[in-house]
Design an enzyme around this catalytic site. Structure first.
Site, short mmCIF file in Angstrom:
data_model
loop_
_atom_site.label_atom_id
_atom_site.label_comp_id
_atom_site.label_asym_id
_atom_site.label_seq_id
_atom_site.Cartn_x
_atom_site.Cartn_y
_atom_site.Cartn_z
N ASP A 100 38.30 68.54 36.58
CA ASP A 100 37.92 67.67 37.70
C ASP A 100 37.96 68.43 39.01
OD1 ASP A 100 37.29 65.37 39.16
OD2 ASP A 100 39.37 64.77 39.32
N ARG B 107 22.75 58.49 44.64
CA ARG B 107 24.11 58.99 44.96
C ARG B 107 24.86 59.46 43.72
NH1 ARG B 107 27.54 54.52 47.26
NH2 ARG B 107 29.02 56.22 47.52
N LYS B 108 24.31 59.19 42.54
CA LYS B 108 25.07 59.46 41.31
C LYS B 108 24.79 60.87 40.80
CE LYS B 108 24.98 54.61 39.93
NZ LYS B 108 24.50 53.62 38.96
C1 DCC Z 1 37.13 73.93 46.42
C2 DCC Z 1 36.31 72.98 47.23
C3 DCC Z 1 37.14 71.86 47.79
C4 DCC Z 1 36.31 70.80 48.42
C5 DCC Z 1 36.04 69.71 47.48
C6 DCC Z 1 36.43 68.39 48.01
C7 DCC Z 1 36.02 67.29 47.04
C8 DCC Z 1 36.90 67.35 45.86
C9 DCC Z 1 36.67 66.22 44.93
C10 DCC Z 1 37.63 66.38 43.79
C11 DCC Z 1 37.50 65.28 42.84
C12 DCC Z 1 38.51 64.21 43.10
O1 DCC Z 1 39.58 64.27 42.63
S1 DCC Z 1 38.09 62.90 44.07
C13 DCC Z 1 39.52 61.91 44.05
C14 DCC Z 1 39.49 60.85 42.93
N1 DCC Z 1 38.45 59.89 43.21
C15 DCC Z 1 38.50 59.06 44.25
O2 DCC Z 1 39.41 59.05 45.07
C16 DCC Z 1 37.39 58.05 44.36
C17 DCC Z 1 37.93 56.67 44.65
N2 DCC Z 1 36.83 55.69 44.62
C18 DCC Z 1 36.08 55.47 45.71
O3 DCC Z 1 36.35 55.99 46.83
C19 DCC Z 1 34.90 54.57 45.54
O4 DCC Z 1 35.05 53.76 44.40
C20 DCC Z 1 33.59 55.36 45.40
C21 DCC Z 1 33.29 56.19 46.67
C22 DCC Z 1 33.61 56.33 44.18
C23 DCC Z 1 32.44 54.35 45.14
O5 DCC Z 1 32.50 53.36 46.09
P1 DCC Z 1 31.17 52.92 46.84
O6 DCC Z 1 30.66 54.04 47.66
O7 DCC Z 1 31.50 51.63 47.54
O8 DCC Z 1 30.12 52.70 45.69
P2 DCC Z 1 29.89 51.41 44.75
O9 DCC Z 1 28.99 50.50 45.51
O10 DCC Z 1 31.16 50.90 44.23
O11 DCC Z 1 29.09 52.05 43.53
C24 DCC Z 1 27.85 52.70 43.73
C25 DCC Z 1 27.18 52.79 42.38
O12 DCC Z 1 28.01 53.58 41.52
C26 DCC Z 1 28.42 52.81 40.37
N3 DCC Z 1 29.81 53.14 40.07
C27 DCC Z 1 30.88 53.15 40.89
N4 DCC Z 1 32.00 53.53 40.27
C28 DCC Z 1 31.65 53.73 38.97
C29 DCC Z 1 32.37 54.11 37.79
N5 DCC Z 1 33.66 54.39 37.82
N6 DCC Z 1 31.68 54.24 36.64
C30 DCC Z 1 30.33 53.97 36.58
N7 DCC Z 1 29.61 53.61 37.66
C31 DCC Z 1 30.25 53.48 38.84
C32 DCC Z 1 28.27 51.37 40.82
O13 DCC Z 1 28.05 50.51 39.71
C33 DCC Z 1 27.01 51.46 41.68
O14 DCC Z 1 25.89 51.55 40.86
P3 DCC Z 1 24.47 50.89 41.22
O15 DCC Z 1 24.72 49.41 41.33
O16 DCC Z 1 24.07 51.48 42.56
O17 DCC Z 1 23.57 51.31 40.12
#
Ligand code: DCC
Length: 132
Positions: free
Chosen positions: A39, A84-85
């Site tokens: 991840d 966005r996906k």
């Molecule tokens: C070395 C370099 C360093 C630099 C690198 C820095 C980046 C490092 C990243 C490292 C990775 C991580 O660990 S990141 C940390 C872990 N993850 C997080 O913290 C994310 C927490 N969740 C969120 O903030 C939120 O849920 C989001 C942003 C992911 C989505 O919220 P949103 O923007 O309001 O979007 P939302 O309307 O809910 O969904 C948009 C569309 O996506 C779909 N969708 C949403 N979630 C899901 C899901 N789990 N599974 C399937 N589909 C989903 C919805 O059905 C919708 O589809 P449709 O209806 O449009 O078809």
């Protein structure tokens, strides 16, 4: 973990060796440590792709025991982008044999999303990754 990375076109490759700190079952890397590497290193791929994004979903198939103190290859690439996906893949292997394969859904976000963490951010997303 001694993670070393390089960019090869749209694919990011790297080497990683887990040690005793990452042990789960005796002599074998904990699955959570593997998922973390898969991840977390996808983050670098996002920098290469020029797209700030976060993990919405991550699934990992564990294909073979991941042995401690053994160099592994990590490869990550973009399979498909729909709006966005971002559908990403990250594979871990030893000598060409699959150890773990991850499929991830990342959702593109504005850089402002990361301001929620309270840290001072580099203004240019391209500068977030290590220089390669
Ligand atoms: C070395 C370099 C360093 C630099 C690198 C820095 C980046 C490092 C990243 C490292 C990775 C991580 O660990 S990141 C940390 C872990 N993850 C997080 O913290 C994310 C927490 N969740 C969120 O903030 C939120 O849920 C989001 C942003 C992911 C989505 O919220 P949103 O923007 O309001 O979007 P939302 O309307 O809910 O969904 C948009 C569309 O996506 C779909 N969708 C949403 N979630 C899901 C899901 N789990 N599974 C399937 N589909 C989903 C919805 O059905 C919708 O589809 P449709 O209806 O449009 O078809």
């Amino acid at each position: 973990m001694g993670l070393r990375l390089h960019v090869d076109g749209d694919c990011v490759r790297g080497n990683v060796t887990f040690d005793d700190r990452h042990e789960g079952a005796p002599g074998i890397v904990h699955g959570g440590a593997i998922a973390t590497v898969l991840d977390d290193t996808l983050g670098l791929l996002l920098v290469v792709l020029g797209t700030p994004a976060v993990t919405a979903n991550l699934s990992v198939d564990y294909r073979a025991p991941a042995l401690l103190q053994t160099e592994m290859i990590v490869e990550r690439w973009l399979e498909q982008r729909v709006d966005r996906k971002l559908h990403l893949r990250a594979d871990l292997s030893i000598d060409g044999q699959p150890v773990a394969q991850a499929r991830a859904l990342f959702l593109a976000v504005e850089v402002a999303h990361f301001e929620k963490g309270g840290r001072t951010l580099l203004p240019n997303w391209a500068d977030w990754g290590p220089s390669l």
